[in-house]
Design an enzyme around this catalytic site. Structure first.
Site, short mmCIF file in Angstrom:
data_model
loop_
_atom_site.label_atom_id
_atom_site.label_comp_id
_atom_site.label_asym_id
_atom_site.label_seq_id
_atom_site.Cartn_x
_atom_site.Cartn_y
_atom_site.Cartn_z
N GLU A 240 -5.10 3.34 6.17
CA GLU A 240 -4.64 3.37 5.04
C GLU A 240 -5.00 4.49 4.14
O GLU A 240 -4.97 5.12 2.97
CB GLU A 240 -4.94 1.83 4.61
CG GLU A 240 -5.26 1.72 2.86
CD GLU A 240 -5.69 0.48 2.43
OE1 GLU A 240 -5.66 -0.82 3.10
OE2 GLU A 240 -6.68 0.39 1.68
N SER B 237 -10.86 -1.12 3.22
CA SER B 237 -10.45 -0.93 4.83
C SER B 237 -9.78 0.29 5.17
O SER B 237 -8.97 1.14 4.54
CB SER B 237 -8.85 -1.75 4.18
OG SER B 237 -9.46 -3.32 3.60
N ARG C 17 1.07 -1.22 -0.28
CA ARG C 17 0.17 0.09 0.09
C ARG C 17 0.85 1.30 -0.46
O ARG C 17 0.62 2.51 0.60
CB ARG C 17 -1.05 0.08 0.87
CG ARG C 17 -1.81 -1.26 1.31
CD ARG C 17 -2.61 -0.70 0.17
NE ARG C 17 -3.98 -1.91 0.37
CZ ARG C 17 -3.64 -3.15 -0.61
NH1 ARG C 17 -2.85 -3.63 -0.91
NH2 ARG C 17 -4.40 -4.33 -0.07
C1 LIG Z 1 -15.58 -0.80 -1.04
C2 LIG Z 1 -14.51 -0.41 -1.06
C3 LIG Z 1 -13.01 -1.31 -1.63
C4 LIG Z 1 -11.87 -1.20 -1.42
N1 LIG Z 1 -11.31 -2.34 -1.86
C5 LIG Z 1 -9.77 -1.81 -1.81
C6 LIG Z 1 -8.90 -3.06 -2.25
O1 LIG Z 1 -9.25 -4.07 -2.41
N2 LIG Z 1 -7.30 -3.38 -2.21
C7 LIG Z 1 -7.11 -1.71 -2.79
O2 LIG Z 1 -5.61 -1.86 -2.75
N3 LIG Z 1 -7.95 -0.11 -1.79
C8 LIG Z 1 -9.47 -0.62 -1.91
N4 LIG Z 1 -9.82 0.36 -1.81
C9 LIG Z 1 -9.50 1.58 -1.79
C10 LIG Z 1 -9.46 2.45 -2.70
O3 LIG Z 1 -10.57 1.92 -4.00
C11 LIG Z 1 -8.09 2.24 -3.42
O4 LIG Z 1 -7.39 3.61 -2.92
C12 LIG Z 1 -8.59 3.47 -4.76
O5 LIG Z 1 -7.55 3.29 -5.74
C13 LIG Z 1 -8.86 4.44 -4.77
O6 LIG Z 1 -9.08 5.33 -6.18
P1 LIG Z 1 -10.21 7.14 -6.06
O7 LIG Z 1 -9.70 7.65 -7.16
O8 LIG Z 1 -10.81 6.85 -5.45
O9 LIG Z 1 -8.57 7.39 -4.93
P2 LIG Z 1 -8.99 8.91 -4.76
O10 LIG Z 1 -9.36 8.11 -2.58
O11 LIG Z 1 -9.24 10.16 -5.54
O12 LIG Z 1 -6.83 9.47 -4.00
C14 LIG Z 1 -6.41 8.69 -3.31
C15 LIG Z 1 -5.02 9.02 -2.85
O13 LIG Z 1 -4.63 8.80 -4.44
C16 LIG Z 1 -4.20 10.43 -4.15
N5 LIG Z 1 -4.75 10.65 -6.14
C17 LIG Z 1 -6.17 10.31 -6.97
N6 LIG Z 1 -5.32 10.35 -8.27
C18 LIG Z 1 -4.35 11.36 -8.53
C19 LIG Z 1 -3.40 11.29 -9.73
N7 LIG Z 1 -4.30 11.30 -10.90
N8 LIG Z 1 -2.28 11.79 -9.61
C20 LIG Z 1 -1.96 11.50 -8.43
N9 LIG Z 1 -2.51 10.86 -7.10
C21 LIG Z 1 -3.62 11.01 -7.54
C22 LIG Z 1 -5.23 11.13 -4.14
O14 LIG Z 1 -4.75 12.32 -3.73
C23 LIG Z 1 -4.87 10.24 -2.46
O15 LIG Z 1 -3.70 10.52 -2.08
C24 LIG Z 1 -11.19 0.14 -1.33
C25 LIG Z 1 -12.11 1.30 -1.20
C26 LIG Z 1 -13.51 1.32 -1.25
C27 LIG Z 1 -14.49 1.87 -1.09
#
Ligand SMILES: Cc1cc2nc3c(=O)[nH]c(=O)nc-3n(C[C@H](O)[C@H](O)[C@H](O)COP(=O)(O)OP(=O)(O)OC[C@H]3O[C@@H](n4cnc5c(N)ncnc54)[C@H](O)[C@@H]3O)c2cc1C
Length: 342
Positions: free
Chosen positions: A325, A229, A160
């Site tokens: 996380e 998580s 992570r």
């Molecule tokens: C129900 C559920 C289940 C999940 N299961 C998992 C799992 O199994 N495994 C797992 O690893 N994660 C899991 N996650 C967490 C999440 O899905 C991941 O972390 C995902 O990659 C987040 O994407 P986001 O676009 O929503 O990120 P955001 O929440 O918008 O951003 C997350 C981070 O990434 C940065 N960021 C976003 N886009 C960019 C970009 N283009 N350039 C630079 N930085 C950027 C942000 O600044 C922030 O620090 C889960 C979440 C939920 C709600």
């Protein structure tokens, strides 16, 4: 440059927290991004789909929400390089690859969020992580206003973790992500729940099984807002683990390299009697102790305080400090989960 708008952010985060930002930019070209970079004189936060971000305050910094779309495929013999622009949805990207016979990310099906965020925390599930298939990342650097390319090695991936959370945080934006996928199917079934499929399972079967398992285990943020998580699984030294194991012989654990052992944060929280625990508008999910939920009108502060309480309880019982996380954002930028002292 598109005009920045002040915006209510509750549709923009899976915790469904009401927060507003002073300016919201949504660039869809490198030119627009360069113009934003030139004018940006205050802290900003890059927001993808907001599924791993908790707005702790009712105000955030300026938000840049990349709006780059498109998928490109380059044939390289028995492999393909598939590039997704940062605003593409991760799960749809997995489906796109599966439908064309590009293999390697079936186990990562149904992880919410954008492609641009996937390398940031090196998303992982069911025995696979992004680092296993990532070829390179294109990243726009604000100071030089240029696109830079990072190889897999240069991303410094960990559990992570990546360089985008550390040296490069707040300095630029991931514009696209390129994966190296195989045209030959080889299932990865080591993870509990997949082995039963058998070695001749097809890619579609693995994909469907992962989707089914996830839907049966995790609450859907649209029905019960959450960010998956909340805490990372703690990694401890072998001697710490050995001492704990004497008191808790049933404790699940996963040996790592360098004499370290990964523990299951959900199990630790559950052992504190917190599964299903509720504090007003927020709580620990009744089946998944690792998932904190918003039961309705919660503020980000309430979720933050619940996380502090969970962290404190686990520390008291196991002398282990859980680290979030989820990214915790207040009005000035990212913050840590501070420990509550008794
Ligand atoms: C129900 C559920 C289940 C999940 N299961 C998992 C799992 O199994 N495994 C797992 O690893 N994660 C899991 N996650 C967490 C999440 O899905 C991941 O972390 C995902 O990659 C987040 O994407 P986001 O676009 O929503 O990120 P955001 O929440 O918008 O951003 C997350 C981070 O990434 C940065 N960021 C976003 N886009 C960019 C970009 N283009 N350039 C630079 N930085 C950027 C942000 O600044 C922030 O620090 C889960 C979440 C939920 C709600």
């Amino acid at each position: 440059m598109n005009t920045p708008q002040a915006l209510q952010l509750n549709p923009e985060n899976s915790f469904s927290i009401s927060s507003s930002c002073p300016a919201f930019y949504s660039p869809s070209s490198i030119e627009e991004l360069a113009n934003i970079a030139k004018a940006m004189d205050k802290p900003f936060y890059v927001l993808g789909a907001g599924t791993n971000t908790l707005f702790v305050n009712n105000v955030t910094p300026a938000i840049i929400h990349p709006n780059f779309h498109g998928i490109e495929v380059k044939d390289c013999g028995d492999r393909v390089l598939v590039s997704g622009q940062s605003a593409e949805n991760w799960h749809e990207f997995v489906q796109f690859c599966l439908n064309r016979g590009y293999y390697g990310i079936e186990n990562l099906a149904l992880i919410p969020g954008s492609i641009g965020a996937a390398p940031v925390q090196n998303i992982g599930a069911y025995g696979v992580e992004l680092a296993d298939v990532l070829d390179s990342v294109s990243w726009f650097e604000f100071s030089s206003q240029t696109l830079r390319h990072f190889t897999n090695e240069q991303c410094h991936f960990g559990y992570r973790d990546s360089i985008f959370k550390h040296a490069l945080f707040g300095k630029g934006i991931i514009v696209s992500v390129t994966l190296s996928l195989s045209k030959t199917w080889q299932p990865k079934l080591s993870y509990q729940g997949l082995a039963q499929l058998g070695a001749d399972a097809s890619a579609e079967q693995v994909f469907n099984q992962v989707v089914q398992l996830r839907q049966s285990k995790l609450p859907d943020p649209k029905e019960l807002p959450n960010a998956g998580s909340f805490f990372k699984n703690p990694v401890v030294d072998e001697d710490v683990f050995n001492t704990l194991q004497q008191s808790y012989p049933d404790m699940p654990y996963y040996p790592q390299r360098n004499h370290q052992v990964k523990l299951a944060a959900g199990w630790l929280i559950d052992q504190c009697g917190l599964k299903g625990y509720r504090q007003g508008n927020v709580g620990v999910h009744q089946h998944q102790a690792l998932v904190l939920v918003n039961y309705g009108q919660a503020s980000g502060r309430e979720l933050y305080q619940l996380a502090q309480y969970v962290q404190q309880q686990v520390k008291q019982k196991f002398a282990i400090c859980l680290e979030p996380e989820v990214r915790l954002l207040d009005s000035a930028g990212l913050i840590h989960l501070t420990e509550v002292n008794n």
